[in-house]
Structures are given as C-alpha cells and as structure tokens.
Design a protein around this motif. Structure first.
Motif, mmCIF file in Angstrom:
data_model
loop_
_atom_site.group_PDB
_atom_site.id
_atom_site.type_symbol
_atom_site.label_atom_id
_atom_site.label_comp_id
_atom_site.label_asym_id
_atom_site.label_seq_id
_atom_site.Cartn_x
_atom_site.Cartn_y
_atom_site.Cartn_z
ATOM 1 N N ARG A 122 0.826 -1.201 0.000
ATOM 2 C CA ARG A 122 0.000 0.000 0.000
ATOM 3 C C ARG A 122 0.866 1.259 0.000
ATOM 4 N N LEU A 123 0.587 2.148 -0.929
ATOM 5 C CA LEU A 123 1.325 3.407 -1.019
ATOM 6 C C LEU A 123 0.735 4.378 -0.011
ATOM 7 N N THR A 124 1.473 4.629 1.038
ATOM 8 C CA THR A 124 0.957 5.442 2.136
ATOM 9 C C THR A 124 1.102 6.937 1.839
ATOM 10 N N THR A 125 0.380 7.704 2.619
ATOM 11 C CA THR A 125 0.499 9.167 2.520
ATOM 12 C C THR A 125 1.919 9.613 2.848
ATOM 13 N N LYS A 126 2.570 8.928 3.790
ATOM 14 C CA LYS A 126 3.942 9.273 4.146
ATOM 15 C C LYS A 126 4.869 9.094 2.957
ATOM 16 N N ALA A 127 4.688 8.008 2.205
ATOM 17 C CA ALA A 127 5.543 7.759 1.051
ATOM 18 C C ALA A 127 5.353 8.836 -0.008
ATOM 19 N N ILE A 128 4.101 9.231 -0.235
ATOM 20 C CA ILE A 128 3.824 10.278 -1.227
ATOM 21 C C ILE A 128 4.425 11.609 -0.785
ATOM 22 N N CYS A 129 4.250 11.943 0.489
ATOM 23 C CA CYS A 129 4.835 13.182 1.012
ATOM 24 C C CYS A 129 6.357 13.136 0.943
ATOM 25 N N GLY A 130 6.926 11.948 1.190
ATOM 26 C CA GLY A 130 8.369 11.799 1.089
ATOM 27 C C GLY A 130 8.873 12.070 -0.311
ATOM 28 N N LEU A 131 8.157 11.573 -1.309
ATOM 29 C CA LEU A 131 8.537 11.824 -2.699
ATOM 30 C C LEU A 131 8.453 13.315 -3.019
ATOM 31 N N VAL A 132 7.405 13.967 -2.537
ATOM 32 C CA VAL A 132 7.252 15.406 -2.784
ATOM 33 C C VAL A 132 8.410 16.188 -2.170
ATOM 34 N N LEU A 277 19.627 19.340 1.082
ATOM 35 C CA LEU A 277 19.888 18.164 1.909
ATOM 36 C C LEU A 277 18.749 17.915 2.883
ATOM 37 N N SER A 278 18.293 18.964 3.534
ATOM 38 C CA SER A 278 17.244 18.816 4.546
ATOM 39 C C SER A 278 15.957 18.269 3.931
ATOM 40 N N PHE A 279 15.531 18.851 2.802
ATOM 41 C CA PHE A 279 14.296 18.396 2.163
ATOM 42 C C PHE A 279 14.429 16.960 1.676
ATOM 43 N N THR A 280 15.553 16.649 1.017
ATOM 44 C CA THR A 280 15.705 15.322 0.442
ATOM 45 C C THR A 280 15.810 14.253 1.511
ATOM 46 N N ILE A 281 16.623 14.480 2.529
ATOM 47 C CA ILE A 281 16.792 13.484 3.581
ATOM 48 C C ILE A 281 15.518 13.328 4.393
ATOM 49 N N ALA A 282 14.800 14.432 4.635
ATOM 50 C CA ALA A 282 13.511 14.332 5.326
ATOM 51 C C ALA A 282 12.531 13.508 4.503
ATOM 52 N N GLY A 283 12.548 13.695 3.187
ATOM 53 C CA GLY A 283 11.658 12.921 2.323
ATOM 54 C C GLY A 283 11.982 11.445 2.339
ATOM 55 N N ILE A 284 13.270 11.106 2.298
ATOM 56 C CA ILE A 284 13.669 9.699 2.340
ATOM 57 C C ILE A 284 13.304 9.080 3.683
ATOM 58 N N ALA A 285 13.580 9.810 4.762
ATOM 59 C CA ALA A 285 13.254 9.301 6.095
ATOM 60 C C ALA A 285 11.753 9.076 6.249
ATOM 61 N N LEU A 286 10.957 9.967 5.700
ATOM 62 C CA LEU A 286 9.508 9.832 5.797
ATOM 63 C C LEU A 286 9.019 8.635 4.989
ATOM 64 N N ALA A 287 9.616 8.433 3.799
ATOM 65 C CA ALA A 287 9.215 7.298 2.974
ATOM 66 C C ALA A 287 9.605 5.969 3.604
ATOM 67 N N LEU A 288 10.714 5.949 4.332
ATOM 68 C CA LEU A 288 11.182 4.711 4.944
ATOM 69 C C LEU A 288 10.485 4.399 6.253
ATOM 70 N N ARG A 289 9.849 5.395 6.839
ATOM 71 C CA ARG A 289 9.254 5.198 8.170
ATOM 72 C C ARG A 289 8.103 4.211 8.103
ATOM 73 N N ARG A 290 8.119 3.283 9.020
ATOM 74 C CA ARG A 290 7.060 2.263 9.106
ATOM 75 C C ARG A 290 6.190 2.526 10.327
ATOM 76 N N PRO A 291 4.915 2.142 10.257
ATOM 77 C CA PRO A 291 4.061 2.291 11.438
ATOM 78 C C PRO A 291 4.586 1.488 12.616
ATOM 79 N N ALA A 292 4.348 1.975 13.793
ATOM 80 C CA ALA A 292 4.799 1.253 14.983
ATOM 81 C C ALA A 292 4.082 -0.071 15.087
#
Length: 292
Positions: A122-132, A277-292
């Motif tokens: 499932r493509l989550t909202t976090k993954a989409i926001c991370g790409l943006v 750097l900040s935007f890109t790394i934040a986006g990658i971190a958000l895309a990689l984040r998994r639900p607890a």
C-alpha cells in the motif's frame, strides 16, 4: 546483553559503511581528472572482487555458483553493480560530487514506490509526502540553473536517477542468490565490473601513465574501503539489524559526501545545499518510516 552487543556492532558497521561510501564521492571526482569513469570504477571493482573472493575462500565460503543461479546472479550484477556504480560514476562528468550523491541516494523513495507497483504494498500518505519532499530538495539544488540545466546538467541527472531507480528495482524484484554473502558480492562485482573495463578500453581510451601518485592513492582507497570494507560491513550490519534501520542509516552517506566535497574540492556548501539536503533526507526518512 548479547542482543545489545550485536546491535552496537551493527550500528558501528553502518557508520563505517556510510562514511566510507560518502567519502568515495569526492574521491571519485578527483580520480576522474586522470582516468575516465568506467575504466576507473571497473578496475577498482574487479580488484575488490578478487580480494573479497580470497577472503571468502579463506573463511571457508564456497565460490561455486549453485545450479540454476547463474542467470539471477548476472541480472543482479547488471543492476546492482554495472548500473548502480557505472551510472553513478558517469553522472559526475556533469554533476558535482555533492549533487550526484544527493540524487543517487533518493533510491529508498523509488524502492518504496516500486514496492507498491510490483509487490502490491500500500502506497501510504507518508511515502507520497516523502517523494514530494525529495522533488522539492532536487528543485532547490538545481533551481538556479535556469535553461542551462538541459544542456549542462541533464545527462548527469538522468544517469544519477537511473542508477537510483535501477538499484531500487533490483532490491524489489530480484531475489537474493542462494550463495554465501561474500561469495555473492565477489561474483557480482566481477560480473558487473568486467563490462566497465571492456567499455572503458574500447571507448574511453585510458592512459595508464596519466595516473599520478595522488590518483593511485585514491584508487587504493576506492578499492579497499568503498568496494571492500564497506560492502563487508554492510552485510555484517544486515545480519544484526532490521533492514529498515540499516536503510535509515544510509542517509548519512549523502551528508558525508556533500560536506567532504565542500572541504576537499571546494564545492558550494551554503544555504541552498543545506536546504536541499534537509528536504531530500527528510523525504527519504519519511518514505522509509514504518508504522509502529
């Protein structure tokens, strides 16, 4: 206590991997002043393959390719070595070391998107926001190039993103071979780097005498550390840590690459670079984040 010790070792291995890979970006930029990209990267990779194969044999790991695994091994080498290393190195003909590192390490975001397409995740909202956020970071990095971007930078951007996209595709659709880790790395490096050497000799026409003592030192570093020590430490970390934790730790690599390039090569390191750097790394971190 044993688990804590294993986790500590895994984190230490990740630090070694991320720093070693990050420092390789400015090192490769220095080497490109003397040797062409495919030949330089291919030679270093083939030398590393021989060293890792010797270590594997010494450790008692078989180098024999299991029956039915040769095709998968060749495809994996083509994506994980030839495309990943070759394309990322070629990109630096048009990009700075910092720009190349930042673009190539958008790979986790593409892996998230491809997992949705090929594995039905499932493509989550976090993954989409991370790409943006990643797109915003790239836009900040190249936003002041104007129309010259299509002439001066576009080939490098395409090679860097191609390396990231193909490596992400390989992690999603190609299953690991049934081989010991070191033996698998040795074979993939050898299979993936041999075409680089051949193409380099045929089309790049390298001059062996052009390599200075400084260039030779960079070659030794690139062979031993990024392609040798870092790959071994990466697999050691994966045996001790969850894959998500390991992937998050690779976010250190573009930071090290950008800062090291600024120090050693005098590349720009100002508000624009920090924002990208900040935007890109934040986006990658958000895309990689998994639900607890």
């Amino acid at each position: 206590m044993a688990k804590l010790s294993a986790r500590s070792i895994g984190i230490l291995c990740l630090i070694v991997t991320s720093v070693g890979w990050g420092l390789n970006w400015p090192a490769m930029k220095i080497l490109l002043r003397e040797w062409p990209p495919l030949f330089a990267r291919g030679t270093a990779g083939m030398t590393a393959a021989i060293i890792i194969a010797a270590i594997a044999a010494r450790a008692g790991q078989t180098l024999a390719v299991p029956r039915g695994q040769a095709g998968r091994l060749c495809i994996s080498a083509a994506i994980n070595v030839f495309a990943w290393m070759g394309f990322s190195t070629l990109s630096m003909r048009w990009l700075s070391a910092g720009q190349g590192a930042l673009l190539v390490y958008t790979m986790p975001v593409w892996a998230t998107l491809l997992a949705s397409a090929f594995l039905g995740e499932r493509l989550t909202t976090k993954a989409i926001c991370g790409l943006v956020l990643c797109i915003a970071g790239v836009g900040i990095l190249f936003g002041d190039q104007g129309l010259s971007l299509g002439i001066d930078k576009l080939p490098g951007i395409l090679f860097a993103l191609g390396a990231a996209w193909l490596f992400a595709l390989g992690t999603i659709v190609i299953k690991p071979t049934a081989m010991p880790p070191l033996s698998s790395v040795a074979w993939q490096l050898a299979i993936g780097c041999l075409p680089m050497i051949v193409l380099g000799v045929l089309f790049e026409h390298p001059q062996l005498s052009a390599l200075s003592p400084a260039g030779a030192a960079v070659m030794v570093y690139m062979t031993i550390v990024p392609m040798g020590v870092c790959y071994i430490s990466w697999f050691a970390a994966l045996r001790r840590l969850p894959p998500a934790t390991a992937s998050m730790a690779t976010l250190m690599t573009p930071i090290v690459g950008v800062v090291a390039a600024a120090i050693s090569l005098g590349e720009p390191l100002g508000f624009k670079e920090f924002a990208a750097l900040s935007f890109t790394i934040a986006g990658i971190a958000l895309a990689l984040r998994r639900p607890a």
